[in-house]
Write an enzyme that holds these catalytic residues in place. Structure first.
Site, short mmCIF file in Angstrom:
data_model
loop_
_atom_site.label_atom_id
_atom_site.label_comp_id
_atom_site.label_asym_id
_atom_site.label_seq_id
_atom_site.Cartn_x
_atom_site.Cartn_y
_atom_site.Cartn_z
N LYS A 43 0.85 -1.18 0.00
CA LYS A 43 0.00 0.00 0.00
C LYS A 43 0.89 1.23 0.00
O LYS A 43 1.57 1.53 0.99
CB LYS A 43 -0.89 -0.01 1.24
CG LYS A 43 -1.73 1.25 1.35
CD LYS A 43 -2.66 1.16 2.52
CE LYS A 43 -3.39 2.46 2.72
NZ LYS A 43 -4.26 2.37 3.89
N LYS B 54 -1.85 -1.52 -4.03
CA LYS B 54 -2.75 -0.38 -4.00
C LYS B 54 -1.97 0.92 -4.00
O LYS B 54 -1.03 1.02 -3.21
CB LYS B 54 -3.58 -0.52 -2.72
CG LYS B 54 -4.33 0.68 -2.27
CD LYS B 54 -4.96 0.41 -0.95
CE LYS B 54 -5.70 1.64 -0.57
NZ LYS B 54 -6.20 1.60 0.76
C1 PBG Z 1 -6.40 3.54 5.07
C2 PBG Z 1 -7.06 3.29 3.75
C3 PBG Z 1 -6.85 4.04 2.61
C4 PBG Z 1 -7.70 3.54 1.63
C5 PBG Z 1 -8.36 2.45 2.18
N1 PBG Z 1 -7.94 2.31 3.50
C6 PBG Z 1 -5.86 5.08 2.27
C7 PBG Z 1 -5.52 6.15 3.14
O1 PBG Z 1 -6.40 6.90 3.61
O2 PBG Z 1 -4.32 6.32 3.36
C8 PBG Z 1 -7.81 4.13 0.26
C9 PBG Z 1 -8.84 3.57 -0.63
C10 PBG Z 1 -9.21 4.44 -1.76
O3 PBG Z 1 -8.64 5.53 -2.01
O4 PBG Z 1 -10.12 4.02 -2.48
N2 PBG Z 1 -6.85 2.82 6.09
#
Ligand code: PBG
Length: 331
Positions: free
Chosen positions: A195, A252
């Site tokens: 991520k 991601k």
């Molecule tokens: C963090 C989280 C994020 C997303 C899902 N869980 C990113 C963040 O805020 O750093 C992003 C998903 C998206 O942008 O669709 N727990």
């Protein structure tokens, strides 16, 4: 003049039947997961301004949405709670626990429920973990301990899968152990291993009210999310998570990180998921609106790229349309 090349590539492209027979990257709606936002502060569906076509749901309207999605051929979901109250340490998970119980009661095992596991929607400051009292850093082990407690509550409520997105070290092993010790060895873990610290998450943070507070000493999420300049970190983290017990690993964002998807596909044996994130989704929605191109064609082309890179699981805000769109498209 005679053709000096022995193969005529255009024969593969010459008509729809040949194109169908030659295709090797085939999307199937069964590989899609639909994210759902469930907001404790609302009682009716609330459109998310920066996520065109997507709404936040209340604890009751989410049941209606899931019924419609199942009808459309989408039966796998990733749940994001948006709690009303935020805290620094003493977090309350009752809202999402009750939501999961209600969903499970209504839909039984006809659907698959993954619960996102993170503190960012729960914290006053918007960071994904518990901060040191001077707000300069996230406390890794205290956060892992809290997440393990939360994971167990989600499993008890009926989640099929826990999806940790916090990015702390050692969380997969701790969660796996906690689940197993309490009889939840059948609950799977999908780790957000790769991520990246990304600017494509903006609309999601609007929906979750989880943008990290700018006035804090700890700026942004780059002290725990991966750097786009360090691809080796993705490989090491994914290997580690798989070794700690992750059943699935995730990359991601997706479209901006296709090389990482391809790398992990080659190096790991676990099922591989890719999250076409909120900003990536929204950019296609905006292009569709501006250019008049059908959004379905843009999303299917992006999904095909993600599948071609090697992801077998695709998380998309448009997952609920996958069956209809894939059935209808002609190439
Ligand atoms: C963090 C989280 C994020 C997303 C899902 N869980 C990113 C963040 O805020 O750093 C992003 C998903 C998206 O942008 O669709 N727990």
């Amino acid at each position: 003049m005679t053709n000096p090349y022995p193969i005529n590539q255009r024969r593969y492209r010459s008509n729809v039947h040949m194109r169908e027979l030659a295709a090797t990257v085939l999307l199937n709606h069964k590989q899609f997961i639909q994210p759902l936002f469930i907001d404790e502060s609302i009682s009716t569906d609330q459109p998310i301004a920066t996520l065109e076509g997507i709404s936040s749901h209340s604890s009751t309207t989410v049941l209606t949405q899931i019924a419609a999605d199942v009808h459309a051929g989408c039966n796998k979901f990733l749940l994001f709670p948006v709690p009303k109250n935020k805290a620094e340490t003493a977090f309350q998970y009752d809202f999402i626990i009750d939501v999961i119980k209600a969903i499970r009661q209504q839909f039984g095992n006809s659907i698959w429920i993954a619960a996102d596991l993170c503190l960012c929607a729960y914290t006053t400051h918007g960071h994904c973990g518990i901060l040191h009292s001077n707000h300069t850093r996230v406390l890794n082990d205290a956060t892992v301990q809290e997440l393990s407690r939360y994971a167990l509550l989600l499993a008890e409520a009926g989640a099929d899968c826990i999806a940790p997105s916090d990015m702390m070290d050692g969380r997969i092993a701790a969660i796996r152990q906690c689940l197993n010790n309490n009889g939840f060895d059948a609950v799977s873990i999908m780790s957000y291993s790769a991520k990246f610290s990304s600017h494509f998450y903006g609309p999601f943070r609007d929906a979750c009210r989880s943008t990290p507070q700018p006035q804090l000493a700890l700026q942004g999420r780059s002290s725990y999310q991966l750097s786009c300049r360090h691809p080796q970190d993705a490989l090491q983290t994914a290997w580690r998570d798989a070794a700690e017990g992750a059943d699935m690993v995730m990359v991601k964002p997706a479209l901006a990180y296709l090389d990482i998807i391809a790398l992990l596909k080659q190096e790991l044996q676990t099922p591989l998921a890719a999250y076409h994130v909120s900003g990536e989704y929204q950019s296609l929605q905006l292009l569709a609106a501006q250019s008049g191109t059908a959004a379905s064609l843009l999303h299917i082309e992006a999904w095909t790229a993600i599948a071609r890179a090697g992801a077998g699981i695709i998380i998309s805000y448009a997952a609920r349309h996958a069956k209809k769109w894939i059935d209808a498209i002609t190439y």
